[in-house]
Design an enzyme around this catalytic site. Structure first.
Site, mmCIF file in Angstrom:
data_model
loop_
_atom_site.group_PDB
_atom_site.id
_atom_site.type_symbol
_atom_site.label_atom_id
_atom_site.label_comp_id
_atom_site.label_asym_id
_atom_site.label_seq_id
_atom_site.Cartn_x
_atom_site.Cartn_y
_atom_site.Cartn_z
ATOM 1 N N TYR A 55 46.997 28.110 8.534
ATOM 2 C CA TYR A 55 48.103 28.859 9.134
ATOM 3 C C TYR A 55 49.106 29.319 8.081
ATOM 4 C CZ TYR A 55 46.561 26.597 13.520
ATOM 5 O OH TYR A 55 45.842 26.127 14.584
ATOM 6 N N LEU A 194 46.928 28.824 27.184
ATOM 7 C CA LEU A 194 47.339 29.826 28.165
ATOM 8 C C LEU A 194 46.545 31.115 28.018
ATOM 9 C CD1 LEU A 194 51.208 29.251 28.027
ATOM 10 C CD2 LEU A 194 49.541 28.293 29.640
ATOM 11 N N LYS A 235 51.824 27.965 21.947
ATOM 12 C CA LYS A 235 52.754 28.484 20.949
ATOM 13 C C LYS A 235 53.857 29.258 21.668
ATOM 14 C CE LYS A 235 52.883 32.365 19.337
ATOM 15 N NZ LYS A 235 53.765 33.562 19.609
ATOM 16 N N SER A 236 55.103 28.968 21.343
ATOM 17 C CA SER A 236 56.213 29.789 21.810
ATOM 18 C C SER A 236 57.382 29.623 20.855
ATOM 19 C CB SER A 236 56.645 29.405 23.227
ATOM 20 O OG SER A 236 57.750 30.207 23.622
ATOM 21 N N ARG A 241 61.133 29.416 27.161
ATOM 22 C CA ARG A 241 59.715 29.152 27.428
ATOM 23 C C ARG A 241 59.283 27.816 26.842
ATOM 24 N NH1 ARG A 241 59.110 34.793 26.660
ATOM 25 N NH2 ARG A 241 58.455 34.505 24.492
ATOM 26 N N ASN A 245 57.517 25.087 29.042
ATOM 27 C CA ASN A 245 56.199 24.548 28.691
ATOM 28 C C ASN A 245 56.198 23.031 28.625
ATOM 29 O OD1 ASN A 245 55.205 27.149 28.498
ATOM 30 N ND2 ASN A 245 55.191 27.206 26.268
#
Length: 279
Positions: A55, A194, A235-236, A241, A245
C-alpha cells in the site's frame, strides 16, 4: 444513529490473541490522507488498523498512530509483506522493515499478502511467520488471498493457518472458500467488505432491514459480516462513515435477513486470481 457500544466485538485469532471484528482498511489512502484517516479513526473508536507493504502507506499510518496519542498496547496493528520476502530468513527481514516503517517493536498480525504459487515459496514464508510468533516478534500470523489448494500445502507442512483475509462481500461470497475455512478452523478476514461499487447496498435484502432498523446499507452489510464471525476492514476517510461502520454491535439481523443477504451471492470469483496475480 444509535451510540457506538463501549466494547466492539472481537474474535480469537490464536489462543489469547483477539482481533477487533471491524478494522480500518487503509488502501488506497496515501501520505497525509492516510495519516489523517488513521488519527480520525482512532479518535472515533477504532482499535484495529490494517495496512500492507504494497500500500506504500505504512509510514503514514505510523504518523497517524503517533498523532493520535494512543497507547500502542491498545491498538491491533495488521500489515502484510510482499512476495520478495518468501523464505524463512526473508520473512525476518520483512518484519524488520515493516516495524521500522510502522515505528513499533512488534506486530499484532503479519500476513503473507499473496501466495504466488508459481514461485513456490509461500510455505517457507508461513514457516518464517511461525518463527516470528515463537520468538515473540508478532502475536499472530496469517495469510491473504490463499485458495484452499494453497492452504492445504501449508497445512501439509504441519502448520495450522490462523486467518485468511480474502475479498468478500454479499455478491462475492466465495462459499467453497468459506466452507474450507470453517472445516479447518481458519478465521476469515474480509477486505473490500462493502464491494467495489456497493450496488448491492440498494438491494431490498439490504435496504429493507436498513429501513426497519434505522441503519445504513453499509451498516447492514458489515453487521452481516460480523454476525457470520468474520473480520471486516472497510476503508473510509470520512468521519461520519467511520463512526457508522464501527456502530454494528448495537443491533442484530434475524436469520431470515441473514439468509436473504447470503442469497445475493452471484458466484462471481474475486477480482484478482491468486494463482496468477501477486506482488
Amino acid at each position: 444513529m444509535s451510540g457506538i457500544t463501549d466494547e466492539i466485538g472481537t474474535a480469537e485469532v490464536t489462543p489469547g490473541v483477539r482481533i477487533p471484528l471491524i478494522g480500518l482498511g487503509t488502501w488506497p489512502l496515501m501520505d497525509e490522507d492516510a495519516t489523517a484517516a488513521v488519527v480520525q479513526a482512532i479518535n472515533n473508536g477504532y482499535r484495529h488498523i490494517d495496512t500492507a507493504e504494497n500500500y506504500r502507506n505504512e509510514a503514514a499510518v505510523r504518523e497517524g498512530i503517533r498523532r493520535s496519542g494512543i497507547d500502542r498496547a491498545d491498538l491491533f496493528l495488521t500489515t502484510k509483506f510482499n512476495t520478495r520476502w518468501h523464505s524463512r530468513s526473508g520473512v525476518r527481514d520483512a518484519f524488520g522493515e515493516a516495524v521500522k516503517r510502522l515505528g513499533t517493536d512488534h506486530l499484532d498480525l503479519f500476513l503473507v499478502h499473496w501466495p504466488n504459487p508459481q514461485q513456490g515459496r509461500f510455505v517457507e514464508a508461513c514457516e518464517g511467520l511461525q518463527d516470528l510468533v515463537d520468538n515473540g516478534s508478532i502475536r499472530a500470523w496469517g495469510v491473504s488471498n490463499f485458495k484452499p489448494a494453497h492452504l492445504r500445502l501449508v497445512q501439509d507442512a504441519g502448520l495450522a493457518v490462523p486467518l485468511n483475509q480474502i475479498q468478500l462481500d454479499p455478491e462475492h461470497g466465495q462459499a467453497g472458500q468459506l466452507a474450507y475455512h470453517r472445516g479447518h478452523g481458519i478465521l476469515t478476514g474480509a477486505y473490500s467488505p462493502l464491494g467495489r461499487n456497493g450496488g448491492f447496498l440498494n438491494h431490498p435484502a439490504v435496504s429493507s432491514p436498513a429501513r426497519e432498523l434505522g441503519k445504513t446499507g453499509a451498516q447492514i452489510a458489515l453487521r452481516w459480516h460480523v454476525q457470520h464471525g468474520r473480520v471486516a476492514v472497510p476503508k473510509s476517510a470520512d468521519s461520519h462513515r467511520q463512526r457508522e461502520n464501527l456502530d454494528v454491535f448495537s443491533f442484530a439481523l434475524t436469520q431470515q435477513q441473514m439468509s436473504a443477504i447470503d442469497a445475493l451471492e452471484t458466484g462471481a470469483p474475486p477480482r484478482l486470481d491468486s494463482d496468477t496475480y501477486f506482488h
